[in-house]
Design a protein around this motif. Sequence first.
Motif, mmCIF file in Angstrom:
data_model
loop_
_atom_site.group_PDB
_atom_site.id
_atom_site.type_symbol
_atom_site.label_atom_id
_atom_site.label_comp_id
_atom_site.label_asym_id
_atom_site.label_seq_id
_atom_site.Cartn_x
_atom_site.Cartn_y
_atom_site.Cartn_z
ATOM 1 N N GLN A 1 29.218 63.111 37.762
ATOM 2 C CA GLN A 1 28.254 63.220 38.845
ATOM 3 C C GLN A 1 26.837 62.850 38.422
ATOM 4 O O GLN A 1 26.059 62.363 39.238
ATOM 5 C CB GLN A 1 28.278 64.632 39.440
ATOM 6 C CG GLN A 1 29.546 64.952 40.212
ATOM 7 C CD GLN A 1 29.387 66.172 41.097
ATOM 8 O OE1 GLN A 1 28.300 66.733 41.265
ATOM 9 N NE2 GLN A 1 30.492 66.614 41.677
ATOM 10 N N PRO B 1 38.016 66.510 36.210
ATOM 11 C CA PRO B 1 37.868 65.148 36.736
ATOM 12 C C PRO B 1 38.065 64.107 35.628
ATOM 13 O O PRO B 1 37.805 64.364 34.449
ATOM 14 C CB PRO B 1 36.423 65.111 37.255
ATOM 15 C CG PRO B 1 35.975 66.534 37.311
ATOM 16 C CD PRO B 1 36.744 67.252 36.260
ATOM 17 N N ALA C 1 30.713 73.842 44.813
ATOM 18 C CA ALA C 1 30.540 72.384 44.786
ATOM 19 C C ALA C 1 29.094 71.984 45.060
ATOM 20 O O ALA C 1 28.593 71.005 44.484
ATOM 21 C CB ALA C 1 31.479 71.729 45.799
ATOM 22 N N HIS D 1 27.152 72.492 41.877
ATOM 23 C CA HIS D 1 27.462 71.387 40.967
ATOM 24 C C HIS D 1 26.645 70.155 41.323
ATOM 25 O O HIS D 1 26.057 69.492 40.452
ATOM 26 C CB HIS D 1 28.949 71.044 41.052
ATOM 27 C CG HIS D 1 29.854 72.037 40.410
ATOM 28 N ND1 HIS D 1 31.206 72.103 40.696
ATOM 29 C CD2 HIS D 1 29.625 73.001 39.481
ATOM 30 C CE1 HIS D 1 31.759 73.067 39.985
ATOM 31 N NE2 HIS D 1 30.825 73.621 39.236
ATOM 32 N N LEU E 1 32.784 67.047 34.968
ATOM 33 C CA LEU E 1 32.110 66.926 36.266
ATOM 34 C C LEU E 1 30.669 66.459 36.103
ATOM 35 O O LEU E 1 30.208 65.557 36.817
ATOM 36 C CB LEU E 1 32.162 68.268 36.998
ATOM 37 C CG LEU E 1 31.499 68.292 38.377
ATOM 38 C CD1 LEU E 1 32.337 69.101 39.356
ATOM 39 C CD2 LEU E 1 30.087 68.876 38.292
#
Length: 335
Positions: free
Chosen positions: A125, A62, A318, A321, A121
Amino acid sequence: MSAVPSSVNQAPGLPSAPLDPQVSQLLELIARAKRPPIHALDPEDARIAYEKSAPILDISPPAVHATEDLHVPARDGHAIPARLYTPREASWAEPLPLLAYFHGGGFTVGSVNSHDALCRLLCGQADCMVLSVDYRLGPQWRFPTAVNDAFDALHWVFAEAGRLGADPARIALGGDSAGGTLAAASAVEARNAGLAPVLQMLLYPGTCARQDTPSHRALAEGYLLTAEMIRWFFAQYLDQEASRDDWRFAPLDGGGSGADVRNVCPAWVAVAGYDPLHDEGVAYAAKLRAAGVPATLANYPGMIHDFFKLGRFVPAVAQAHAEAAAALRAAFGQS
């Protein structure tokens, strides 16, 4: 899969939950490829193979606001490479929280590059800086070099937080597998040094001195990380057999009682049902709770070791995560 309460006991050996279907398909693909396992290679070739496989299995990296490659001074004069990820502009008026992260790889393979996507990530996030530490690896550098590098990075992060644009009151430690071992040991070192990280995020950490738990015996073959591979990793890393009983190698039970974990920072511990390291992760969370340390055990029963880096093939990753990032945000006092 959501965090499980402390009262839930994991079944010994093989889990009762089925293997995630996408994980099962991935293991079949790996088996059909017939590539030599890491432990069949010399360490340098193993590192190259691991670096090549990481981006194939992991999510696409990302975007983040900025990255910077820098060096952290080690106690012996070595310059430890590190990569700093920043989610947005930091300022003296609005310093950012920071996660000091230690990659996995059995103390023998892995790097800031192999874990680049995961660190990006988490940066995005969790809305935090991430300092990914490229500690030294075996067999060139044996125990306790990796631990010393981790401890030196810990002290450096707290000392240099202001210059980096980080908030010294909101620093977390994290790592996966061998990196989870380093993060757990660094949490003890932080307590000993009077430093106060807000969280230790341990992703399927190695914590025990000898690999003789029910999950090690039941899951010795067939689930990516094998008993033979673990033995090979530790043969590259340990300077002598007696070092297994050093708490910096085995914070759960090294020397019998392991690390004294009273008053260490809170923990978020992720374990995978089909991981040989499952039981020692569960046991370490229990050890922390027994010492009065808040510890959340996040159980992913259909997953295998290293699943945080399998997101390209396994959609369910996901959710893990997102839960790891949520744990970081909560520790940082962010909504």
